[in-house]
Design an enzyme around this catalytic site. Structure first.
Site, PDB file in Angstrom:
ATOM      1  N   HIS A 205      37.478  30.090  58.868  1.00 58.82           N
ATOM      2  CA  HIS A 205      38.336  29.383  59.817  1.00 58.82           C
ATOM      3  C   HIS A 205      37.853  29.748  61.221  1.00 58.82           C
ATOM      4  CE1 HIS A 205      40.928  28.787  56.418  1.00 58.82           C
ATOM      5  NE2 HIS A 205      41.928  28.293  57.123  1.00 58.82           N
ATOM      6  N   GLU A 208      40.574  26.780  65.213  1.00 59.64           N
ATOM      7  CA  GLU A 208      41.864  26.141  64.895  1.00 59.64           C
ATOM      8  C   GLU A 208      42.724  26.270  66.150  1.00 59.64           C
ATOM      9  OE1 GLU A 208      44.062  28.104  61.772  1.00 59.64           O
ATOM     10  OE2 GLU A 208      45.539  26.479  61.604  1.00 59.64           O
TER      11      GLU A 208
HETATM   12  N1  ADE Z   1      46.227  30.761  55.976  1.00 57.41           N
HETATM   13  C1  ADE Z   1      46.872  29.723  55.439  1.00 57.41           C
HETATM   14  N2  ADE Z   1      46.799  28.663  56.254  1.00 57.41           N
HETATM   15  C2  ADE Z   1      46.079  29.039  57.331  1.00 57.41           C
HETATM   16  C3  ADE Z   1      45.653  28.387  58.499  1.00 57.41           C
HETATM   17  N3  ADE Z   1      45.953  27.124  58.775  1.00 57.41           N
HETATM   18  N4  ADE Z   1      44.948  29.104  59.396  1.00 57.41           N
HETATM   19  C4  ADE Z   1      44.640  30.376  59.166  1.00 57.41           C
HETATM   20  N5  ADE Z   1      45.013  31.025  58.068  1.00 57.41           N
HETATM   21  C5  ADE Z   1      45.723  30.371  57.156  1.00 57.41           C
HETATM   22 ZN    ZN Z   2      43.408  26.935  56.492  1.00 54.72          ZN
END
Ligand code: ADE
Ligand code: ZN
Length: 349
Positions: A205, A208
């Site tokens: 990730h 975000e």
């Molecule tokens: N764990 C579950 N969903 C998540 C997200 N959107 N961003 C980071 N960690 C997560």
């Molecule tokens: Zn995620």
């Protein structure tokens, strides 16, 4: 390749549902619906701080990623035994089958469970059994990606990878999730190097909520094959050019971004701009039980909000198949099915 012209919303929605597609960004703990949380809490004698399902759902009003994660970890606390993990994943696969998902790559967070005393075996065996049943009973090809919690130290991630190695054959890759801001990818360089040396796929990730610098770090320090989310790349022209040139897939989750206030409105989402810029973007559900929709809901609502058409539908489905970690043979098979699906659709005109 196919006739492009305006399509009535009902026909477009039917196409979005029918087309074969892959889901590459789904946290399986994020598919726990309140009904199942309550059923598992009763089965395992766990107390929940909500009177009923409606009260729990009413609490799903998030302001940012952390406000969601607090509830998400609390919800996962009802998972204790192998059968619980199986039931959770099986419930997701049934919904995925209805959305014509042909390939699913499931994130799971072992640290969330082992920290509560749940054996790694219960997590691995329950999820793996559901993946095998998804193939034999629903014709969904499914694999697991083990995620490290980035709010915990890298030493914990290294210990988790070590503890998971007896089940090395049960997962195909590692990822990085949880609280992003303040926990940059470079903090996990050693554990990702170890995972790569073990022949595991690597994703993370990034971008975000965090800045484009975190996406660069995931690419350069962790050498990831895909970026999960990545929507903040839009603020860095050099990064956008790099992602387009390298065709690094981004697993974007529009309803998640909306519910976690990354964008104020779905019509503000930059997915269309990223597609137009030539990036390999895909559509995914992230934590569907918390964000108000499974994969097809993400497609339908995003297409309506951004006024996207059949040509974009083909591109998103093709990107999802090509960006998956399935075999080349599987990808060829699904791409053939996808082309047939669109051929049939354009012949109806
Ligand atoms: N764990 C579950 N969903 C998540 C997200 N959107 N961003 C980071 N960690 C997560
Ligand atoms: Zn995620």
């Amino acid at each position: 390749m196919f006739k492009v012209h305006a399509v009535a919303p009902d026909r477009l929605n039917a196409l979005l549902k029918a087309m074969p597609k892959a889901e590459l960004h789904i946290h399986i703990e994020g598919s726990l619906e309140p009904e199942l949380i309550f059923a598992l809490a009763q089965r395992n004698g766990v107390h929940l701080p909500y009177a009923d399902v409606a009260a729990m759902r009413a609490a799903y009003a998030f302001t940012d990623l952390q406000s969601f994660l607090d509830l998400y970890y609390a919800g996962a606390s009802v998972l204790m035994h192998e059968q619980d993990f199986y039931d959770m994943a099986w419930s997701y696969f049934q919904k995925a089958a209805a959305d014509h998902v042909v390939r699913a790559e499931l994130f799971f967070d072992p640290q969330t469970h082992t920290a509560r005393g749940v054996p790694m075996a219960a997590v691995m065996e329950g999820l793996s059994r559901a993946c095998r049943d998804a193939q034999t009973r629903l014709n969904i090809s499914a694999d697991l990606i083990l995620c490290f919690l980035r709010h915990l130290p890298e030493a914990d991630a290294l210990a988790t990878l070590e503890a998971a190695l007896p089940w090395r054959a049960h997962f195909i890759g590692v990822g990085l999730d949880s609280s992003e801001v303040g926990n940059p990818p470079e903090n996990f360089s050693r554990v990702f190097a170890k995972a790569r040396a073990l022949g595991l796929h690597v994703v993370a990730h990034a971008g975000e909520e965090g800045p484009p610098a975190y996406i660069w770090s995931a690419l350069k320090d962790l050498q990831v094959e895909r970026i999960d989310h990545g929507v903040q790349a839009i603020h860095d022209a050099e990064l956008m050019a790099y992602l387009a040139q390298h065709q690094t897939p981004l697993t974007v989750c529009p309803l998640s971004n909306l519910k976690l206030c990354v964008f104020d409105k779905l019509s503000d989402h930059t997915l269309g701009q990223m597609l137009d810029a030539g990036l390999c973007v895909t559509i995914n559900s992230d934590d569907p039980a918390y964000f108000g929709g499974y994969l097809n809901d993400n497609y339908v609502q995003t297409f309506a909000a951004l006024h996207l058409g059949a040509q974009s539908a083909y591109k998103f489905a093709a990107n999802s198949i090509e960006a998956s970690f399935a075999t080349l043979e599987q990808k060829h098979h699904w791409m053939h099915e996808l082309k047939q699906c669109f051929q049939g659709f354009s012949e109806q005109d």
